[in-house]
Design an enzyme around this catalytic site. Structure first.
Site, PDB file in Angstrom:
ATOM      1  N   HIS A  47      41.384  37.546  38.877  1.00 37.45           N
ATOM      2  CA  HIS A  47      42.433  38.324  38.202  1.00 37.45           C
ATOM      3  C   HIS A  47      41.821  39.303  37.201  1.00 37.45           C
ATOM      4  CE1 HIS A  47      46.281  39.193  36.197  1.00 37.45           C
ATOM      5  NE2 HIS A  47      45.595  39.092  35.070  1.00 37.45           N
ATOM      6  N   HIS A  66      41.904  43.768  36.827  1.00 42.06           N
ATOM      7  CA  HIS A  66      41.925  44.646  35.654  1.00 42.06           C
ATOM      8  C   HIS A  66      40.841  45.724  35.634  1.00 42.06           C
ATOM      9  CE1 HIS A  66      44.925  42.872  32.885  1.00 42.06           C
ATOM     10  NE2 HIS A  66      44.572  41.702  33.359  1.00 42.06           N
ATOM     11  N   GLU A 108      49.825  44.754  33.356  1.00 36.33           N
ATOM     12  CA  GLU A 108      49.945  43.633  34.286  1.00 36.33           C
ATOM     13  C   GLU A 108      50.748  43.978  35.539  1.00 36.33           C
ATOM     14  OE1 GLU A 108      48.471  40.816  34.323  1.00 36.33           O
ATOM     15  OE2 GLU A 108      47.615  40.673  32.312  1.00 36.33           O
ATOM     16  N   SER A 125      46.115  41.531  41.986  1.00 35.94           N
ATOM     17  CA  SER A 125      45.452  40.257  42.271  1.00 35.94           C
ATOM     18  C   SER A 125      46.367  39.218  42.906  1.00 35.94           C
ATOM     19  CB  SER A 125      44.849  39.677  40.988  1.00 35.94           C
ATOM     20  OG  SER A 125      45.859  39.364  40.043  1.00 35.94           O
TER      21      SER A 125
END
Length: 250
Positions: free
Chosen positions: A123, A128, A169, A188
């Site tokens: 993740h 990111h 996010e 993700s």
């Protein structure tokens, strides 16, 4: 690359023991990437795909954070700093304000391919880090950290947390008349990404007012997300949120 000096985050900084990863863990990484990359090549924002190439993320083995940071830092001044796990808010904001992304080094098991309740290296890095290669986005994220680090007001932090949620996010962007994903939770998560690209999630034009007033739900697939037209838009939205929330210009 300069070494940052932390205060709140200092107890959580570790070194990545890359040699300790097992063949099974590398295989799990390869499976995770293989599950999502084909759809991302068609549905991710171009800036994410460009960043993925710039940091030279491998498909068949776990990322070495030092190598990634060495490629990323000359581009935007960001690096991926290994941490021991979930950070308290002051430590998290401090790191963002110093252009250091707190990156966990553990990887989910094969039994948890679809979902893990706590962020892991897949993740954090795959989701990111590629976006940290985009200068406007990188500046936005640093400013977010600075603003959040400057307040302890729970109401303000909750509002700013919604801005983070619906951009960093679960952000989407309109490119070439299509909805493209760039938020790490979409990148993700195979299920979350399919939820968006299959049309099961409503997409509204990004509105700072609406984003700040829309509560976050973490226990179900999203029914509503907000599309920006450019990353300049979230950079400007962060500055406007600062003016409103911290300086009382509502």
């Amino acid at each position: 690359m300069k070494t940052a000096t932390f205060s709140a985050a200092a107890p959580f900084i570790i070194r990545q023991d890359y040699a300790a990863y097992t063949a099974e863990q590398h295989a799990v990484w390869a499976e995770l990437v293989g599950r999502v990359l084909p759809e991302l090549e068609r549905h991710a924002a171009q800036e994410y795909l460009d960043g993925l190439q710039l940091i030279d993320l491998k498909k068949d083995c776990l990322p070495n954070l030092e190598s990634i940071s060495a490629r990323l830092f000359p581009r935007t001044g960001w690096n991926s700093t290994p941490v021991s796990g979930f950070l308290p808010a002051p430590a998290f904001f401090e790191m963002l304000s110093m252009r250091c992304f707190p990156t966990t080094t553990w990887l989910r098991s094969r039994e948890s391919l679809e979902y893990t309740p706590e962020p892991d290296i897949f993740h954090d890095v795959f989701g990111h880090v590629p976006m940290h290669a985009h200068l406007v986005y990188a500046d936005f994220l640093q400013h977010y950290g600075r603003v959040c680090a400057a307040t302890s007001d729970a109401t303000i932090l909750e509002k700013l947390g919604r801005l983070f949620w619906y951009t960093v996010e679960f952000g989407v962007i309109r490119q070439r008349n299509e909805i493209k994903v760039y938020g790490s939770g979409l990148i993700s998560s195979h299920g979350e990404c399919l939820n968006v690209i299959s049309g099961h999630c409503a997409i509204r034009n990004f509105s700072l007012n609406e984003v700040l007033d829309t509560p976050v739900k973490v226990n179900e697939l999203h029914k509503l997300l907000f599309a920006v037209n450019s990353f300049d838009q979230i950079y400007e939205a962060m500055h406007e949120a600062e003016r409103r929330l911290l300086h009382g210009r509502l």
